[in-house]
Design a protein around this motif. Structure first.
Motif, PDB file in Angstrom:
ATOM      1  N   GLU A  69       0.816  -1.208   0.000  1.00  9.92           N
ATOM      2  CA  GLU A  69       0.000   0.000   0.000  1.00  9.92           C
ATOM      3  C   GLU A  69       0.853   1.263   0.000  1.00  9.92           C
ATOM      4  OE1 GLU A  69      -3.198   2.379   2.852  1.00  9.92           O
ATOM      5  OE2 GLU A  69      -2.594   0.318   3.366  1.00  9.92           O
ATOM      6  N   LEU A  70       1.976   1.226   0.730  1.00  7.42           N
ATOM      7  CA  LEU A  70       2.822   2.407   0.878  1.00  7.42           C
ATOM      8  C   LEU A  70       3.966   2.443  -0.133  1.00  7.42           C
ATOM      9  CD1 LEU A  70       2.951   2.590   4.781  1.00  7.42           C
ATOM     10  CD2 LEU A  70       1.425   3.798   3.213  1.00  7.42           C
ATOM     11  N   ASN A  71       4.048   1.430  -0.991  1.00  8.16           N
ATOM     12  CA  ASN A  71       5.073   1.359  -2.046  1.00  8.16           C
ATOM     13  C   ASN A  71       6.481   1.297  -1.469  1.00  8.16           C
ATOM     14  OD1 ASN A  71       6.052   1.145  -4.641  1.00  8.16           O
ATOM     15  ND2 ASN A  71       5.879   3.329  -5.109  1.00  8.16           N
ATOM     16  N   PHE A  72       6.692   0.329  -0.596  1.00 11.91           N
ATOM     17  CA  PHE A  72       8.001   0.034  -0.016  1.00 11.91           C
ATOM     18  C   PHE A  72       8.427  -1.363  -0.455  1.00 11.91           C
ATOM     19  CE2 PHE A  72       7.272   3.662   2.500  1.00 11.91           C
ATOM     20  CZ  PHE A  72       8.349   3.920   3.347  1.00 11.91           C
ATOM     21  N   ASP A  73       9.720  -1.637  -0.355  1.00 11.61           N
ATOM     22  CA  ASP A  73      10.219  -2.970  -0.660  1.00 11.61           C
ATOM     23  C   ASP A  73      11.418  -3.273   0.237  1.00 11.61           C
ATOM     24  OD1 ASP A  73      10.343  -5.426  -1.866  1.00 11.61           O
ATOM     25  OD2 ASP A  73      11.251  -4.714  -3.730  1.00 11.61           O
ATOM     26  N   MET A  74      11.684  -4.547   0.459  1.00 11.38           N
ATOM     27  CA  MET A  74      12.852  -5.008   1.192  1.00 11.38           C
ATOM     28  C   MET A  74      13.854  -5.532   0.170  1.00 11.38           C
ATOM     29  SD  MET A  74      14.059  -5.525   4.422  1.00 11.38           S
ATOM     30  CE  MET A  74      12.524  -5.437   5.348  1.00 11.38           C
ATOM     31  N   ALA A 104      17.640  -5.741   0.843  1.00 13.22           N
ATOM     32  CA  ALA A 104      18.981  -6.132   1.288  1.00 13.22           C
ATOM     33  C   ALA A 104      18.979  -6.549   2.750  1.00 13.22           C
ATOM     34  CB  ALA A 104      19.969  -4.985   1.069  1.00 13.22           C
ATOM     35  N   LEU A 105      20.033  -7.237   3.134  1.00  9.40           N
ATOM     36  CA  LEU A 105      20.237  -7.723   4.502  1.00  9.40           C
ATOM     37  C   LEU A 105      21.709  -7.588   4.848  1.00  9.40           C
ATOM     38  CD1 LEU A 105      19.727  -9.515   7.102  1.00  9.40           C
ATOM     39  CD2 LEU A 105      20.099 -11.485   5.615  1.00  9.40           C
ATOM     40  N   ALA A 106      21.993  -7.107   6.052  1.00  6.35           N
ATOM     41  CA  ALA A 106      23.355  -7.074   6.573  1.00  6.35           C
ATOM     42  C   ALA A 106      23.394  -7.796   7.910  1.00  6.35           C
ATOM     43  CB  ALA A 106      23.833  -5.627   6.743  1.00  6.35           C
ATOM     44  N   ASP A 107      24.299  -8.731   8.054  1.00  5.43           N
ATOM     45  CA  ASP A 107      24.486  -9.431   9.323  1.00  5.43           C
ATOM     46  C   ASP A 107      25.912  -9.960   9.375  1.00  5.43           C
ATOM     47  OD1 ASP A 107      22.286 -10.742  11.521  1.00  5.43           O
ATOM     48  OD2 ASP A 107      24.283 -11.643  11.458  1.00  5.43           O
ATOM     49  N   LEU A 108      26.510  -9.906  10.564  1.00  8.19           N
ATOM     50  CA  LEU A 108      27.897 -10.326  10.713  1.00  8.19           C
ATOM     51  C   LEU A 108      28.093 -11.826  10.595  1.00  8.19           C
ATOM     52  CD1 LEU A 108      28.964  -8.093  13.752  1.00  8.19           C
ATOM     53  CD2 LEU A 108      29.497  -7.711  11.341  1.00  8.19           C
ATOM     54  N   TRP A 109      27.110 -12.610  10.999  1.00  7.61           N
ATOM     55  CA  TRP A 109      27.243 -14.069  11.068  1.00  7.61           C
ATOM     56  C   TRP A 109      26.788 -14.688   9.752  1.00  7.61           C
ATOM     57  CZ3 TRP A 109      23.962 -17.732  14.650  1.00  7.61           C
ATOM     58  CH2 TRP A 109      24.549 -18.997  14.664  1.00  7.61           C
ATOM     59  N   SER A 110      27.633 -15.514   9.167  1.00 10.42           N
ATOM     60  CA  SER A 110      27.323 -16.126   7.872  1.00 10.42           C
ATOM     61  C   SER A 110      26.051 -16.965   7.927  1.00 10.42           C
ATOM     62  CB  SER A 110      28.499 -16.997   7.398  1.00 10.42           C
ATOM     63  OG  SER A 110      28.769 -18.039   8.338  1.00 10.42           O
ATOM     64  N   VAL A 111      25.813 -17.638   9.039  1.00 10.20           N
ATOM     65  CA  VAL A 111      24.610 -18.460   9.170  1.00 10.20           C
ATOM     66  C   VAL A 111      23.359 -17.590   9.125  1.00 10.20           C
ATOM     67  CG1 VAL A 111      23.308 -19.977  10.725  1.00 10.20           C
ATOM     68  CG2 VAL A 111      25.782 -20.303  10.425  1.00 10.20           C
ATOM     69  N   ARG A 112      23.385 -16.475   9.825  1.00 13.77           N
ATOM     70  CA  ARG A 112      22.249 -15.561   9.814  1.00 13.77           C
ATOM     71  C   ARG A 112      22.054 -14.944   8.425  1.00 13.77           C
ATOM     72  NH1 ARG A 112      21.661 -13.526  15.270  1.00 13.77           N
ATOM     73  NH2 ARG A 112      20.641 -15.246  16.391  1.00 13.77           N
ATOM     74  N   ARG A 113      23.128 -14.676   7.734  1.00 14.01           N
ATOM     75  CA  ARG A 113      22.989 -14.139   6.380  1.00 14.01           C
ATOM     76  C   ARG A 113      22.284 -15.139   5.469  1.00 14.01           C
ATOM     77  NH1 ARG A 113      28.320 -12.365   7.338  1.00 14.01           N
ATOM     78  NH2 ARG A 113      29.231 -13.936   5.917  1.00 14.01           N
ATOM     79  N   GLU A 114      22.680 -16.393   5.580  1.00 12.85           N
ATOM     80  CA  GLU A 114      22.057 -17.431   4.751  1.00 12.85           C
ATOM     81  C   GLU A 114      20.593 -17.623   5.128  1.00 12.85           C
ATOM     82  OE1 GLU A 114      24.491 -20.832   5.395  1.00 12.85           O
ATOM     83  OE2 GLU A 114      26.276 -19.947   4.448  1.00 12.85           O
ATOM     84  N   GLU A 115      20.319 -17.745   6.423  1.00 10.30           N
ATOM     85  CA  GLU A 115      18.943 -17.915   6.888  1.00 10.30           C
ATOM     86  C   GLU A 115      18.102 -16.688   6.550  1.00 10.30           C
ATOM     87  OE1 GLU A 115      19.275 -18.608  11.039  1.00 10.30           O
ATOM     88  OE2 GLU A 115      19.796 -20.741  10.838  1.00 10.30           O
ATOM     89  N   GLY A 116      18.672 -15.522   6.762  1.00 11.29           N
ATOM     90  CA  GLY A 116      17.937 -14.290   6.503  1.00 11.29           C
ATOM     91  C   GLY A 116      17.612 -14.110   5.038  1.00 11.29           C
ATOM     92  N   LYS A 117      18.558 -14.380   4.190  1.00 14.05           N
ATOM     93  CA  LYS A 117      18.322 -14.254   2.745  1.00 14.05           C
ATOM     94  C   LYS A 117      17.178 -15.163   2.320  1.00 14.05           C
ATOM     95  CE  LYS A 117      20.599 -14.909  -1.751  1.00 14.05           C
ATOM     96  NZ  LYS A 117      20.100 -13.661  -2.362  1.00 14.05           N
ATOM     97  N   ALA A 118      17.237 -16.427   2.774  1.00 13.30           N
ATOM     98  CA  ALA A 118      16.179 -17.382   2.414  1.00 13.30           C
ATOM     99  C   ALA A 118      14.838 -16.968   3.005  1.00 13.30           C
ATOM    100  CB  ALA A 118      16.561 -18.785   2.885  1.00 13.30           C
ATOM    101  N   ILE A 124      13.730 -13.925   4.102  1.00 13.75           N
ATOM    102  CA  ILE A 124      13.178 -12.691   3.547  1.00 13.75           C
ATOM    103  C   ILE A 124      12.703 -12.906   2.116  1.00 13.75           C
ATOM    104  CG2 ILE A 124      13.724 -10.323   2.849  1.00 13.75           C
ATOM    105  CD1 ILE A 124      15.632 -10.202   5.265  1.00 13.75           C
ATOM    106  N   GLU A 125      13.494 -13.604   1.321  1.00 17.41           N
ATOM    107  CA  GLU A 125      13.110 -13.828  -0.074  1.00 17.41           C
ATOM    108  C   GLU A 125      11.816 -14.628  -0.183  1.00 17.41           C
ATOM    109  OE1 GLU A 125      17.517 -13.592  -2.207  1.00 17.41           O
ATOM    110  OE2 GLU A 125      16.541 -15.553  -1.960  1.00 17.41           O
ATOM    111  N   GLU A 126      11.630 -15.568   0.731  1.00 17.18           N
ATOM    112  CA  GLU A 126      10.382 -16.341   0.731  1.00 17.18           C
ATOM    113  C   GLU A 126       9.187 -15.437   1.002  1.00 17.18           C
ATOM    114  OE1 GLU A 126       8.208 -20.032   3.149  1.00 17.18           O
ATOM    115  OE2 GLU A 126      10.210 -19.342   3.748  1.00 17.18           O
ATOM    116  N   LYS A 127       9.341 -14.502   1.940  1.00 21.05           N
ATOM    117  CA  LYS A 127       8.238 -13.621   2.314  1.00 21.05           C
ATOM    118  C   LYS A 127       8.026 -12.500   1.305  1.00 21.05           C
ATOM    119  CE  LYS A 127       7.482 -15.672   6.300  1.00 21.05           C
ATOM    120  NZ  LYS A 127       6.223 -16.441   6.555  1.00 21.05           N
TER     121      LYS A 127
END
Length: 453
Positions: free
Chosen positions: A70-75, A77-91, A93-96
């Protein structure tokens, strides 16, 4: 006592216009996203996640998703120090979100390399919130910053100064910071604020705040610390401005149990409830604080207290004869009394959990109560989810990023609760009465500036 009629109209969003305020030289070589340069632009606003936390995954991202189309926003990118969180986060967020996102190893790398990011949602460790906000603001990015805003005064002052500089520099990117105090976007809390400020309730004489749970595993992460390897993250960058110590996966993942990475109960729970005191009364900071706490039940290697009580005095600085007392208490080992938010005056009681005003406590009065609003009691669960207040708070920030108005919980709100929690932490750790020196912008305990680490 004859109860006064309550105004039941919907609250008006309290985002006040920021000064009509261009880019401030930052500490980072940041890319400036195009939509940030146009006030009221209709172009899509792109957001990045800084810190793929449980809070982001369980509440902030779902709230963002409910409002983004409704507000014309998008997600993007992701920044995280831990490689595991980057992998989990990417998957995750992309799913959602339904499309791919870019991933970065730190917030600094994000600001240096990303060309399409306008704003960020910061949900890193408690002690990192303020300085990560400074990074974002200096890079020209607006931010939704989780609470507590800060755990030490140097970081709190740096964040406040950075945002004020952005406001003065043409209200540029970085001037819009929403602190994660979602009560400030709750309808019931707005109605209570309006009622108290109307004068109908009389002078507040006492505020009773309580947050009791029975959650032995709260802030514990099970076997997850065993999976975190130093080679898979950047420990020095995680420590930020804290003293260098040996790598400790428990401190990294269970930071709320260890000082100086979190004050624990004050930073997690008290800052929500104490925020309403400053908001409703207009007193930004307590005049004094006394606090104590200890580990009485959960002796599992943690350092943060599982039982905590703080007594604050609020009132005008120029008149010590006027004011009121605030008592906050919390324990993690017995949920009796639960969640309490009561404001008392000589003529009655406002119960924010029930959403009522009554003559409770008035001598020889026949009990009367009136519904102030529909209850919006905050959840005490570890994962609150995307409740009505969380969604409203996220939406308010997103609207303000586009309008350039100040949001419901601007940086000043975060600064206010940070001062109160730092005062309580200072008192607990020194055994001394704590005050706030406005001129020095420091918390004082026992005649000394409290740094805490």
């Amino acid at each position: 006592m004859k109860l006064l009629k309550i105004n039941r109209r919907h609250f008006v969003k309290s985002a006040t216009a920021g000064a009509s305020l261009a880019a401030l030289p930052g500490i980072l070589k940041a890319q400036q996203a195009p939509s940030q340069n146009v006030v009221g632009a209709n172009s899509r606003i792109n957001v990045a996640c800084v810190g793929y936390s449980d809070r982001f995954r369980g509440a902030l991202l779902p709230s963002f998703i409910k409002c983004k189309d409704e507000l014309n926003f998008d997600m993007v990118a992701l920044a995280d120090l831990w490689s595991v969180r980057r992998e989990e986060g990417k998957a995750g967020i992309e799913e959602k979100i339904g499309h791919s996102i870019d991933v970065y190893k730190s917030d600094e790398e994000l600001y240096e390399k990303a060309k399409n990011v306008d704003a960020v949602i910061i949900s890193t460790a408690d002690f990192q919130h303020a300085m990560h906000t400074v990074h974002a603001v200096n890079a020209g990015k607006d931010s939704f910053t989780e609470k507590p805003m800060a755990e030490d005064m140097d970081a709190a002052n740096a964040a406040l100064d950075a945002v004020n500089a952005a406001r003065k520099a043409g209200n540029r990117g970085g001037a819009i910071v929403q602190v994660g105090s979602q009560r400030r976007s709750g309808q019931a809390y707005h109605i209570a604020n309006e009622y108290i400020r109307s004068g109908k309730f009389g002078d507040i004489t006492y505020v009773d705040l309580c947050w009791n749970v029975n959650q032995p595993q709260r802030w514990r992460r099970g076997d997850l610390p065993s999976k975190l390897k130093e080679a898979d993250t950047d420990w020095k960058k995680w420590l930020l401005d804290r003293p260098m110590v040996a790598f400790d996966p428990r401190k990294y993942l269970e930071f709320r149990l260890f000082w100086p990475y979190s004050s624990g109960i004050p930073g997690q729970w008290m800052c929500h409830q104490i925020d309403t005191v400053a908001w409703f009364t207009g007193f930004e900071f307590p005049r004094s604080a006394m606090a104590d706490g200890g580990l009485y039940a959960w002796k599992d290697g943690r350092q943060s207290a599982d039982t905590f009580t703080a007594i604050f005095e609020y009132g005008p600085d120029n008149d010590p004869d006027k004011g009121f007392q605030v008592v906050f208490s919390s324990r993690q080992h017995n949920a009796a009394r639960g969640n309490v938010e009561k404001y008392h005056s000589k003529i009655g009681t406002i119960d924010l959990i029930k959403g009522t005003v009554s003559n409770e406590g008035v001598e020889r009065a026949k009990f009367e109560t009136t519904k102030l609003s529909e209850s919006e009691a905050a959840s005490t669960a570890a994962n609150t989810g995307a409740g009505s207040m969380e969604v409203a708070h996220m939406r308010n920030w997103m609207e303000c990023v586009r309008s350039r108005k100040q949001p419901n919980a601007p940086i000043e709100a975060g600064y206010s609760h940070a001062v109160a929690l730092i005062m309580s932490n200072a008192s607990m750790r020194t055994g001394m009465r704590a005050t706030f020196d406005r001129a020095r912008r420091q918390v004082i305990a026992g005649g000394k500036v409290f740094k805490g680490y």
